[in-house]
Design a protein around this motif. Structure first.
Motif, PDB file in Angstrom:
ATOM      1  N   SER A 182       0.854  -1.182  -0.017  1.00 45.93           N
ATOM      2  CA  SER A 182      -0.019  -0.089  -0.005  1.00 45.93           C
ATOM      3  C   SER A 182       0.784   1.225   0.064  1.00 45.93           C
ATOM      4  N   THR A 183       0.230   2.336  -0.501  1.00 44.38           N
ATOM      5  CA  THR A 183       1.110   3.664  -0.408  1.00 44.38           C
ATOM      6  C   THR A 183       1.257   4.012   0.962  1.00 44.38           C
ATOM      7  N   ALA A 184       0.388   3.696   2.021  1.00 40.39           N
ATOM      8  CA  ALA A 184       0.740   4.016   3.506  1.00 40.39           C
ATOM      9  C   ALA A 184       2.177   3.440   4.078  1.00 40.39           C
ATOM     10  N   ALA A 185       2.206   2.085   3.498  1.00 40.50           N
ATOM     11  CA  ALA A 185       3.471   1.297   3.786  1.00 40.50           C
ATOM     12  C   ALA A 185       4.675   1.863   2.987  1.00 40.50           C
ATOM     13  N   ALA A 186       4.416   2.420   1.973  1.00 38.46           N
ATOM     14  CA  ALA A 186       5.577   2.949   1.384  1.00 38.46           C
ATOM     15  C   ALA A 186       6.019   4.252   1.897  1.00 38.46           C
ATOM     16  N   ARG A 187       4.895   5.031   2.340  1.00 42.00           N
ATOM     17  CA  ARG A 187       5.132   6.260   3.086  1.00 42.00           C
ATOM     18  C   ARG A 187       5.926   6.026   4.494  1.00 42.00           C
ATOM     19  N   LEU A 188       5.684   5.177   5.016  1.00 38.40           N
ATOM     20  CA  LEU A 188       6.196   4.830   6.340  1.00 38.40           C
ATOM     21  C   LEU A 188       7.689   4.487   6.007  1.00 38.40           C
ATOM     22  N   ALA A 189       7.827   3.607   5.017  1.00 36.09           N
ATOM     23  CA  ALA A 189       9.243   3.102   4.771  1.00 36.09           C
ATOM     24  C   ALA A 189       9.881   4.420   4.368  1.00 36.09           C
ATOM     25  N   ASP A 190       9.519   5.360   3.600  1.00 34.37           N
ATOM     26  CA  ASP A 190      10.227   6.623   2.971  1.00 34.37           C
ATOM     27  C   ASP A 190      10.345   7.451   4.449  1.00 34.37           C
ATOM     28  N   GLY A 191       9.400   7.144   5.221  1.00 37.81           N
ATOM     29  CA  GLY A 191       9.874   8.397   6.456  1.00 37.81           C
ATOM     30  C   GLY A 191      11.054   7.476   7.302  1.00 37.81           C
ATOM     31  N   VAL A 192      11.186   6.338   7.279  1.00 37.89           N
ATOM     32  CA  VAL A 192      12.123   5.856   7.850  1.00 37.89           C
ATOM     33  C   VAL A 192      13.453   6.175   7.302  1.00 37.89           C
ATOM     34  N   ARG A 193      13.560   6.002   5.841  1.00 38.75           N
ATOM     35  CA  ARG A 193      14.858   6.318   5.199  1.00 38.75           C
ATOM     36  C   ARG A 193      14.909   7.892   5.482  1.00 38.75           C
ATOM     37  N   ARG A 194      14.090   8.845   5.336  1.00 39.77           N
ATOM     38  CA  ARG A 194      14.389  10.325   5.631  1.00 39.77           C
ATOM     39  C   ARG A 194      14.631  10.520   7.262  1.00 39.77           C
ATOM     40  N   GLY A 195      14.450   9.541   8.033  1.00 37.64           N
ATOM     41  CA  GLY A 195      14.921   9.739   9.563  1.00 37.64           C
ATOM     42  C   GLY A 195      13.760  10.637  10.210  1.00 37.64           C
ATOM     43  N   TRP A 196      12.320  10.502   9.675  1.00 34.09           N
ATOM     44  CA  TRP A 196      11.447  10.938  10.391  1.00 34.09           C
ATOM     45  C   TRP A 196      11.418  10.502  11.824  1.00 34.09           C
ATOM     46  N   ALA A 197      11.287  11.419  12.738  1.00 35.54           N
ATOM     47  CA  ALA A 197      11.184  11.269  14.153  1.00 35.54           C
ATOM     48  C   ALA A 197       9.833  10.223  14.655  1.00 35.54           C
ATOM     49  N   GLY A 198       8.848  10.529  13.968  1.00 42.19           N
ATOM     50  CA  GLY A 198       7.744   9.689  14.513  1.00 42.19           C
ATOM     51  C   GLY A 198       7.427   8.557  13.816  1.00 42.19           C
ATOM     52  N   VAL A 199       8.383   7.898  13.127  1.00 44.15           N
ATOM     53  CA  VAL A 199       8.317   6.522  12.522  1.00 44.15           C
ATOM     54  C   VAL A 199       9.260   5.584  12.978  1.00 44.15           C
ATOM     55  N   ASP A 200       8.978   4.373  13.107  1.00 47.66           N
ATOM     56  CA  ASP A 200       9.847   3.547  13.859  1.00 47.66           C
ATOM     57  C   ASP A 200       9.895   2.503  12.657  1.00 47.66           C
ATOM     58  N   PRO A 201      11.166   2.085  12.257  1.00 49.51           N
ATOM     59  CA  PRO A 201      11.444   0.924  11.403  1.00 49.51           C
ATOM     60  C   PRO A 201      10.694  -0.180  11.384  1.00 49.51           C
ATOM     61  N   GLU A 202      10.039  -0.692  12.484  1.00 46.36           N
ATOM     62  CA  GLU A 202       9.342  -1.690  12.807  1.00 46.36           C
ATOM     63  C   GLU A 202       7.843  -1.580  12.645  1.00 46.36           C
ATOM     64  N   ASP A 203       7.594  -0.371  12.450  1.00 48.04           N
ATOM     65  CA  ASP A 203       5.978  -0.007  12.454  1.00 48.04           C
ATOM     66  C   ASP A 203       5.044  -0.719  11.273  1.00 48.04           C
ATOM     67  N   VAL A 204       5.590  -0.870  10.178  1.00 45.70           N
ATOM     68  CA  VAL A 204       4.886  -1.579   8.998  1.00 45.70           C
ATOM     69  C   VAL A 204       4.721  -3.124   9.450  1.00 45.70           C
ATOM     70  N   ALA A 205       5.705  -3.679   9.898  1.00 42.59           N
ATOM     71  CA  ALA A 205       5.679  -4.868  10.330  1.00 42.59           C
ATOM     72  C   ALA A 205       4.527  -5.386  11.622  1.00 42.59           C
ATOM     73  N   VAL A 206       4.634  -4.426  12.504  1.00 44.73           N
ATOM     74  CA  VAL A 206       3.893  -4.580  13.582  1.00 44.73           C
ATOM     75  C   VAL A 206       2.192  -4.313  13.096  1.00 44.73           C
ATOM     76  N   CYS A 207       2.079  -3.559  12.130  1.00 43.71           N
ATOM     77  CA  CYS A 207       0.899  -3.134  11.752  1.00 43.71           C
ATOM     78  C   CYS A 207       0.501  -4.227  10.889  1.00 43.71           C
ATOM     79  N   LEU A 208       1.161  -5.383  10.382  1.00 44.09           N
ATOM     80  CA  LEU A 208       0.716  -6.197   9.388  1.00 44.09           C
ATOM     81  C   LEU A 208       0.613  -7.566  10.465  1.00 44.09           C
ATOM     82  N   GLU A 209       0.891  -7.521  11.852  1.00 42.49           N
ATOM     83  CA  GLU A 209       0.762  -8.576  12.489  1.00 42.49           C
ATOM     84  C   GLU A 209      -0.955  -8.882  12.993  1.00 42.49           C
ATOM     85  N   THR A 210      -1.257 -10.042  12.499  1.00 38.48           N
ATOM     86  CA  THR A 210      -2.758 -10.387  12.704  1.00 38.48           C
ATOM     87  C   THR A 210      -3.254 -10.932  13.783  1.00 38.48           C
ATOM     88  N   ASP A 211      -4.215 -10.497  14.326  1.00 41.60           N
ATOM     89  CA  ASP A 211      -4.913 -11.277  15.484  1.00 41.60           C
ATOM     90  C   ASP A 211      -4.035 -11.400  16.753  1.00 41.60           C
TER      91      ASP A 211
END
Length: 241
Positions: A182-211
């Protein structure tokens, strides 16, 4: 195993959402309602949705022990960023979290008058489907909060939940693959690359953990605010002997 009684899912964005649907499921995978699920996992008692950053800070000023959370870079006065990966290490036992995000909390506030208002992400997908079965929901309005109702990760999660209501035998894989692309996942990955303070490298993986979380999350009005808590099923009336 199929379940009896067909539920009719309706998928909409925030702009098209009915003001008072009977049952609404507001979906924000990346990241508000994954954060909410983790806040409860870490012991938070409730989450109060704020309409604006100013309202969030005003609530915190009145209740200094509350924790204020917003998306984007950390801001003065806010305690938490909207990152599920960062939240996993925190002890939130008994705390109230005030949450203000662009999509998730706005989506919940848009359908605040729903008869039953559930907030969902992949973390609580199975539990949310279970709650919809439990209340025998006939028509369910799924509010896809991201990108004006077009967010692929939210739509995929909504469709996965709807399918899980119909039958337990659903492979989450294809739905998660859509969310991963998704665009949102790409946006978060881009935020990690740019060093955005509010984004963690693990965020996308955590958001995809189910149940990962056993309770659905329901929002109700309390003292003029929309408040999210782990959902407690309605008490069944005692059968007369």
């Amino acid at each position: 195993m199929p379940h009896h009684g067909a539920m009719r899912p309706v998928f909409t964005g925030i702009p098209g959402a009915p003001a008072a649907p009977g049952v609404a499921v507001v979906v924000d995978v990346m990241r508000a309602f994954t954060v909410a699920a983790w806040a409860f996992r870490r012991g938070a008692e409730r989450i109060v949705f704020a309409r604006t950053l100013r309202e969030a800070l005003a609530l915190k000023a009145r209740h200094p022990d509350w924790l204020a959370c917003q998306d984007g870079a950390p801001m003065p006065g806010f305690d938490l960023v909207n990152s599920p990966a960062r939240l996993r290490a925190l002890d939130l036992r008994g705390r109230t979290v005030v949450q203000k995000t662009t999509a998730g909390t706005a989506g919940a506030l848009a359908v605040a008058d729903a008869g039953l208002l559930l907030c969902a992400s992949f973390a609580v997908a199975g539990a949310t489907a279970g709650a919809l079965r439990r209340v025998r929901a006939q028509t369910v309005t799924f509010v896809v909060t991201g990108d004006g109702g077009r967010a692929e990760e939210d739509r995929a999660c909504a469709q996965y939940i709807a399918e899980r209501v119909r039958t337990d035998d659903v492979d989450a894989g294809p739905y998660l693959a859509r969310a991963r692309r998704s665009t949102a996942a790409a946006r978060l990955a881009d935020g990690v690359r740019r060093g955005w303070a509010g984004v963690d490298p693990e965020d996308v993986a955590v958001c995809l953990e189910t149940d990962t979380f056993p309770s659905a999350m329901a929002a109700t009005r309390e003292d003029g605010h929309l408040v999210l808590r782990p959902w407690a099923p309605p008490e069944r009336p005692a059968s007369s002997v």
